[in-house]
Structure formats: structure tokens, C-alpha cells
Scaffold this motif. Structure first.
Motif, PDB file in Angstrom:
ATOM      1  N   GLY A  73     -35.009 -39.625  -2.648  1.00 37.68           N
ATOM      2  CA  GLY A  73     -33.750 -39.162  -2.104  1.00 37.68           C
ATOM      3  C   GLY A  73     -33.712 -39.364  -0.596  1.00 37.68           C
ATOM      4  O   GLY A  73     -34.731 -39.616   0.036  1.00 37.68           O
ATOM      5  N   GLY A  74     -32.499 -39.226  -0.025  1.00 36.65           N
ATOM      6  CA  GLY A  74     -32.379 -39.393   1.424  1.00 36.65           C
ATOM      7  C   GLY A  74     -30.983 -39.758   1.872  1.00 36.65           C
ATOM      8  O   GLY A  74     -30.816 -40.385   2.915  1.00 36.65           O
ATOM      9  N   GLY A  75     -29.964 -39.380   1.095  1.00 36.18           N
ATOM     10  CA  GLY A  75     -28.591 -39.641   1.514  1.00 36.18           C
ATOM     11  C   GLY A  75     -28.335 -41.135   1.683  1.00 36.18           C
ATOM     12  O   GLY A  75     -28.881 -41.964   0.953  1.00 36.18           O
ATOM     13  N   LEU A  76     -27.537 -41.482   2.676  1.00 39.16           N
ATOM     14  CA  LEU A  76     -27.171 -42.875   2.888  1.00 39.16           C
ATOM     15  C   LEU A  76     -28.341 -43.733   3.345  1.00 39.16           C
ATOM     16  O   LEU A  76     -28.211 -44.963   3.415  1.00 39.16           O
ATOM     17  N   ARG A  77     -29.475 -43.107   3.617  1.00 38.16           N
ATOM     18  CA  ARG A  77     -30.670 -43.897   3.904  1.00 38.16           C
ATOM     19  C   ARG A  77     -31.149 -44.650   2.665  1.00 38.16           C
ATOM     20  O   ARG A  77     -32.045 -45.491   2.748  1.00 38.16           O
ATOM     21  N   GLY A  78     -30.533 -44.389   1.523  1.00 37.90           N
ATOM     22  CA  GLY A  78     -30.814 -45.181   0.338  1.00 37.90           C
ATOM     23  C   GLY A  78     -30.514 -46.658   0.541  1.00 37.90           C
ATOM     24  O   GLY A  78     -31.028 -47.509  -0.201  1.00 37.90           O
ATOM     25  N   GLU A 123     -54.824 -51.202 -15.162  1.00 42.17           N
ATOM     26  CA  GLU A 123     -54.248 -52.378 -15.794  1.00 42.17           C
ATOM     27  C   GLU A 123     -53.288 -51.998 -16.922  1.00 42.17           C
ATOM     28  O   GLU A 123     -52.787 -52.872 -17.636  1.00 42.17           O
ATOM     29  N   GLN A 124     -53.030 -50.705 -17.060  1.00 41.25           N
ATOM     30  CA  GLN A 124     -52.111 -50.204 -18.082  1.00 41.25           C
ATOM     31  C   GLN A 124     -50.801 -49.687 -17.494  1.00 41.25           C
ATOM     32  O   GLN A 124     -49.784 -49.660 -18.189  1.00 41.25           O
ATOM     33  N   MET A 125     -50.823 -49.272 -16.226  1.00 39.97           N
ATOM     34  CA  MET A 125     -49.630 -48.678 -15.642  1.00 39.97           C
ATOM     35  C   MET A 125     -49.521 -49.056 -14.170  1.00 39.97           C
ATOM     36  O   MET A 125     -50.458 -48.884 -13.396  1.00 39.97           O
ATOM     37  N   LEU A 126     -48.352 -49.573 -13.808  1.00 40.73           N
ATOM     38  CA  LEU A 126     -48.010 -49.886 -12.420  1.00 40.73           C
ATOM     39  C   LEU A 126     -46.876 -48.965 -12.001  1.00 40.73           C
ATOM     40  O   LEU A 126     -45.846 -48.900 -12.676  1.00 40.73           O
ATOM     41  N   LEU A 127     -47.053 -48.252 -10.891  1.00 41.52           N
ATOM     42  CA  LEU A 127     -46.001 -47.384 -10.373  1.00 41.52           C
ATOM     43  C   LEU A 127     -45.643 -47.843  -8.966  1.00 41.52           C
ATOM     44  O   LEU A 127     -46.477 -47.825  -8.068  1.00 41.52           O
ATOM     45  N   VAL A 128     -44.399 -48.278  -8.802  1.00 38.07           N
ATOM     46  CA  VAL A 128     -43.881 -48.745  -7.514  1.00 38.07           C
ATOM     47  C   VAL A 128     -42.935 -47.684  -6.972  1.00 38.07           C
ATOM     48  O   VAL A 128     -41.956 -47.319  -7.636  1.00 38.07           O
ATOM     49  N   SER A 129     -43.224 -47.185  -5.791  1.00 33.71           N
ATOM     50  CA  SER A 129     -42.451 -46.102  -5.173  1.00 33.71           C
ATOM     51  C   SER A 129     -41.806 -46.624  -3.893  1.00 33.71           C
ATOM     52  O   SER A 129     -42.475 -47.231  -3.056  1.00 33.71           O
ATOM     53  N   VAL A 130     -40.500 -46.389  -3.731  1.00 36.09           N
ATOM     54  CA  VAL A 130     -39.771 -46.884  -2.566  1.00 36.09           C
ATOM     55  C   VAL A 130     -39.066 -45.716  -1.878  1.00 36.09           C
ATOM     56  O   VAL A 130     -38.346 -44.941  -2.519  1.00 36.09           O
ATOM     57  N   GLY A 131     -39.288 -45.602  -0.572  1.00 35.06           N
ATOM     58  CA  GLY A 131     -38.728 -44.500   0.199  1.00 35.06           C
ATOM     59  C   GLY A 131     -37.414 -44.850   0.868  1.00 35.06           C
ATOM     60  O   GLY A 131     -36.895 -45.963   0.767  1.00 35.06           O
ATOM     61  N   THR A 132     -36.884 -43.867   1.602  1.00 41.50           N
ATOM     62  CA  THR A 132     -35.632 -44.030   2.350  1.00 41.50           C
ATOM     63  C   THR A 132     -35.864 -43.921   3.853  1.00 41.50           C
ATOM     64  O   THR A 132     -34.925 -43.697   4.616  1.00 41.50           O
ATOM     65  N   GLY A 133     -37.126 -44.083   4.270  1.00 44.26           N
ATOM     66  CA  GLY A 133     -37.465 -43.918   5.678  1.00 44.26           C
ATOM     67  C   GLY A 133     -37.995 -42.521   5.918  1.00 44.26           C
ATOM     68  O   GLY A 133     -37.428 -41.533   5.451  1.00 44.26           O
ATOM     69  N   ALA A 134     -39.120 -42.442   6.610  1.00 44.01           N
ATOM     70  CA  ALA A 134     -39.761 -41.152   6.886  1.00 44.01           C
ATOM     71  C   ALA A 134     -39.455 -40.699   8.298  1.00 44.01           C
ATOM     72  O   ALA A 134     -39.308 -41.510   9.216  1.00 44.01           O
ATOM     73  N   ARG A 164     -46.682 -48.128  -2.692  1.00 42.53           N
ATOM     74  CA  ARG A 164     -45.698 -47.307  -1.980  1.00 42.53           C
ATOM     75  C   ARG A 164     -45.140 -48.111  -0.814  1.00 42.53           C
ATOM     76  O   ARG A 164     -45.896 -48.640   0.004  1.00 42.53           O
ATOM     77  N   TYR A 165     -43.802 -48.215  -0.764  1.00 41.94           N
ATOM     78  CA  TYR A 165     -43.145 -48.975   0.289  1.00 41.94           C
ATOM     79  C   TYR A 165     -42.144 -48.085   1.027  1.00 41.94           C
ATOM     80  O   TYR A 165     -41.239 -47.519   0.426  1.00 41.94           O
ATOM     81  N   ASN A 166     -42.329 -47.989   2.337  1.00 37.69           N
ATOM     82  CA  ASN A 166     -41.473 -47.148   3.160  1.00 37.69           C
ATOM     83  C   ASN A 166     -41.716 -47.528   4.607  1.00 37.69           C
ATOM     84  O   ASN A 166     -42.648 -48.278   4.925  1.00 37.69           O
ATOM     85  N   LEU A 167     -40.905 -47.016   5.499  1.00 40.52           N
ATOM     86  CA  LEU A 167     -41.176 -47.152   6.927  1.00 40.52           C
ATOM     87  C   LEU A 167     -40.917 -45.815   7.598  1.00 40.52           C
ATOM     88  O   LEU A 167     -40.288 -44.919   7.026  1.00 40.52           O
ATOM     89  N   THR A 168     -41.432 -45.675   8.794  1.00 38.59           N
ATOM     90  CA  THR A 168     -41.251 -44.457   9.575  1.00 38.59           C
ATOM     91  C   THR A 168     -40.300 -44.755  10.728  1.00 38.59           C
ATOM     92  O   THR A 168     -40.387 -45.815  11.350  1.00 38.59           O
ATOM     93  N   PHE A 169     -39.413 -43.820  11.010  1.00 40.27           N
ATOM     94  CA  PHE A 169     -38.430 -44.026  12.066  1.00 40.27           C
ATOM     95  C   PHE A 169     -39.019 -43.771  13.450  1.00 40.27           C
ATOM     96  O   PHE A 169     -38.403 -43.121  14.298  1.00 40.27           O
ATOM     97  N   ARG A 170     -40.214 -44.289  13.686  1.00 42.22           N
ATOM     98  CA  ARG A 170     -40.773 -44.305  15.038  1.00 42.22           C
ATOM     99  C   ARG A 170     -40.063 -45.394  15.837  1.00 42.22           C
ATOM    100  O   ARG A 170     -39.753 -46.464  15.315  1.00 42.22           O
ATOM    101  N   LYS A 171     -39.853 -45.150  17.108  1.00 38.50           N
ATOM    102  CA  LYS A 171     -39.154 -46.125  17.942  1.00 38.50           C
ATOM    103  C   LYS A 171     -39.860 -47.476  17.917  1.00 38.50           C
ATOM    104  O   LYS A 171     -39.227 -48.526  17.810  1.00 38.50           O
ATOM    105  N   GLU A 172     -41.200 -47.453  17.999  1.00 40.43           N
ATOM    106  CA  GLU A 172     -41.941 -48.706  18.066  1.00 40.43           C
ATOM    107  C   GLU A 172     -41.790 -49.510  16.771  1.00 40.43           C
ATOM    108  O   GLU A 172     -41.602 -50.728  16.802  1.00 40.43           O
TER     109      GLU A 172
END
Length: 387
Positions: free
Chosen positions: A25-30, A246-257, A325-333
Motif C-alpha cells: 500500500g501507499g496511496g498514489l505512490r503505487g 526451488e518450490q516458491m518464488l515471492l516477489v515483493s514490490v514497494g511504493t517507496g520507503a 524485494r524491490y523498492n527505493l527510499t526517498f533519500r535525496k541522494e
């Protein structure tokens, strides 16, 4: 390679290996999530004969979503391409999140839910239900029943205990819940939208029982990865998938941390709502810790400076699944490296969940982060679809 398209029931019941996609979840950050998903779909399409009709619902056996992730998950589950979801999402974001200054979020919800409802019904239809066979794969929507305080994961597993009521039961089948209403319940963020009522029981001659539902992000599962893993493996949910890397792959995608450099006083500056978001961040961090602790995890991040990325730590001594797990952090850099040229005010507003003006920038950030983080090796060949 050619592949065979499975039905919903085959996604649940056919032998493994199994693939799960979990969307925060994350509102329009989706929109940032969709930037990642566009690249994921392109990589997987190339792996499967470059079929122009390939969709993520063909690859993933279960797509789980919370709040804005529920909107995206449900759209993918009915067979939409990521490109089509982006178009619907942009329209929804710009129409629904128009501010009315008579709504302050305290006395009245900030946004009119009728606009959200009309957009969800436009995408999903009024009559499609959670059990409708037009859903081409497994779907799990995370919401919370406010009147009892209990998290409610609502899924379309045909063998689920509450999926189909018997003639002697007085509760209403989960399969009969309108899909738009389930998604709307998961997106009913406190102070942003009013709760969503769903009739959950009805007995002849007696009053109907209506549950009051709010955003699944108010539960510990704004990141629905852990709930999706439990749904797939705990006996009570009656899905029964095997575990193993080798039986289960879980891909997790964030909305920005959120930027972790923000101080507690900044987080709580606007009172209870900001404190709630801080708690949601804490729950998200706990979910990520648990997922890394149990899995084979090439994308592991540093949890904190004491336990690091859990390298060498593995609950039970062997991984239960393969985790990305794929996401990014809203750090300025980090943001500046992915999307140069943003003004200070744009940079500061990226973490907000209700800014339609950020949609294009968030999509660009998601695409840039995906180009940085994803490649063909992100999806092990063992999980390719069978002929």
C-alpha cells in the motif's frame, strides 16, 4: 519458450513451483510500483516467446495487494497488462484525489468516496465478484474489519473455508463479494476515505450483518508479503503449496520507503495520522526482516546497523522460499541519482500519498529503479512457465 496459460483453479491446484507477487500500500505512490512492474513484465515476456499477449497473471499463481496495491493486484488478476493498469491508475489518481478544502480529514474524510467507487466500478464492473472466473489467477486482498479490529485477508482460493457457503450457512460466500467493494474496502485509508460496509451474513427473517472495513494498511500487512506466504502455506487457508527455494518464488514490490533520516518529531508533527504512518513503516520493516530471515534472498537490504542484512541468519537453517524485494527510499541522494533535476519542493513531497502531480515523476522513478535493480537473472529459470 512457449507456455500454457492456466486457469485460476489450475494456478491454485497444479503442481509447483509456485510464484507469488505481493504489492504494498501507499496511496498514489503505487505509480512507483507500476514502474517496477512494467520492467518485470517486459523481462518475463521476453522469457516467454515475446508473446505480446503475455500478462503477469499468466506467470504469478497468486497476486496479493494492500490498499493501492489491491487496486493494481486486482487489475492484473483480471488479465490487464501493466500498460493498461497505468492508464486506469492515472485517470483514477487525477479524478479521485482532487482536494475539497471543506474536507479536513478529521471531521470529514479528505476525499469523496463516490469518485473512487465510480472509478473502481469502471475498471472492475459492478457485477464481477471475488469468485468470478474472469479472475485468471489467485488474488489476495488485505483489508481490516474495523468493528472487530481484525485483519481480513480475502482471497479467491476455491477450496478456502469461507469461499463458498453451504445452504445451511448464514454467512455470505466470500466468492459473492463484489470485487470493486473488496478493493474499495482495502483502500479506505482512515481520514482519507470513509470505511466501506460489506454485508457478510444474512439469515432469512433476521437482520443482515454488515462489517465495516478499512484500509489493510492499518493492519500489520501494508506490505502483504508475509500474509501472502501464510495464505499459501498455512493449513487453515487450504492452499497447501510446498515450500523450498526451488518450490516458491515471492516477489515483493514497494511504493517507496520514507527517508529514515527524518526525526520522530518530524514524523509525528501532525499528530495521530503521522504517528499511524510511522507505525505502518515499523510494521513494514518487521515484515521485511521476517521475510529475509526465512528465505534465499539476493536482494536483501540492511535492516539496521545492529543486525545488518541478516547475512548468515536463517530461521530453521534452511530457506523456505526464494525472495525478491524491490523498492527505493526517498533519500535525496537516491532520488537525485535516479531522477535528476527535481526541485526541493518536489523532492519533499514524494513521500505523500495523495499528490496527483507526482504521478509522472513516480512512474519515472519506478522505471529507473527497475532498470537499476532488475535483470534477467532476477527470475530463476526453475520458475519459468511450463510448456
Amino acid at each position: 519458450m512457449s507456455y500454457r496459460i492456466l486457469t485460476r483453479d489450475e494456478h491454485f491446484g497444479a503442481p509447483g513451483p509456485k510464484r507469488i507477487l505481493a504489492l504494498d500500500g501507499g496511496g498514489l505512490r503505487g505509480m512507483l510500483t507500476l514502474g517496477y512492474l512494467r520492467q518485470i513484465e517486459e523481462i518475463l515476456r521476453a522469457r516467454h516467446s515475446n508473446d505480446p499477449d503475455f500478462c503477469l497473471c499468466h506467470y504469478f499463481d497468486l497476486i496479493a495487494g494492500t490498499s493501492t496495491g489491491a487496486i493494481i493486484a486486482a487489475a492484473l488478476a483480471i488479465g490487464m497488462s501493466v500498460e493498461a493498469v497505468i492508464g486506469h491508475y492515472q485517470k483514477l489518481g487525477r479524478e479521485v484525489f482532487s482536494r475539497n478544502w471543506l474536507r479536513d480529514g478529521y471531521v470529514r474524510a479528505r476525499y469523496d468516496e463516490t469518485k473512487l467507487i465510480s472509478n473502481l466500478q469502471r475498471v472492475f464492473g459492478k457485477d464481477r465478484t471475488l469468485g468470478d472466473e474472469s479472475l485468471q489467477t489467485g488474488l489476495l486482498i488485505m483489508t481490516k474489519r474495523l468493528d472487530t479490529g481484525s485483519p481480513w485477508p480475502l482471497g479467491n482460493n476455491p477450496r478456502g473455508r469461507f469461499f463458498k457457503a453451504q445452504p445451511t450457512d448464514n454467512w455470505i460466500s466470500n466468492a459473492d463479494y463484489p470485487l470493486w467493494k473488496v478493493v474499495r474496502a482495502s483502500t479506505a485509508a482512515p481520514s482519507y476515505f470513509e470505511p466501506e460496509p460489506i454485508t457478510i451474513a444474512s439469515e432469512k427473517g433476521k437482520k443482515r450483518v454488515t462489517g465495516t472495513f478499512v484500509d489493510g494498511g492499518v493492519s500489520p500487512f501494508n506490505n502483504p508479503s508475509l500474509q501472502a506466504l501464510m495464505y499459501a502455506t498455512l493449513d487453515g487457508y487450504n492452499v497447501g503449496w510446498k515450500t523450498g527455494p526451488e518450490q516458491m518464488l515471492l516477489v515483493s514490490v514497494g511504493t517507496g520507503a520514507s527517508d529514515p533520516s527524518r526525526t520522530p518529531s518530524q514524523v509525528a508533527a501532525r499528530g495521530a495520522i503521522k504517528a499511524l504512518f510511522s507505525l505502518m513503516d515499523d510494521c513494514g520493516s518487521l515484515v521485511e526482516t521476517m521475510m529475509q530471515w526465512m528465505s534465499e534472498r539476493p536482494t536483501a537490504r540492511e535492516i539496521d546497523c545492529e543486525i545488518g542484512d541478516l547475512d548468515g541468519d536463517l530461521l530453521g537453517g534452511a530457506p523456505l522460499f526464494s525472495y525478491r524485494r524491490y523498492n527505493l527510499t526517498f533519500r535525496k541522494e537516491e532520488v537525485a541519482s535516479l531522477r535528476p533535476g527535481l526541485s526541493a519542493s518536489q523532492m519533499a513531497s514524494l513521500g505523500e500519498i495523495d499528490k496527483p502531480g507526482n504521478l509522472d515523476v513516480l512512474l519515472e522513478l519506478g522505471e529507473a529503479a527497475a532498470a537499476r535493480d532488475l535483470n534477467d537473472e532476477s527470475f530463476p529459470a526453475i520458475f519459468d512457465l511450463a510448456h
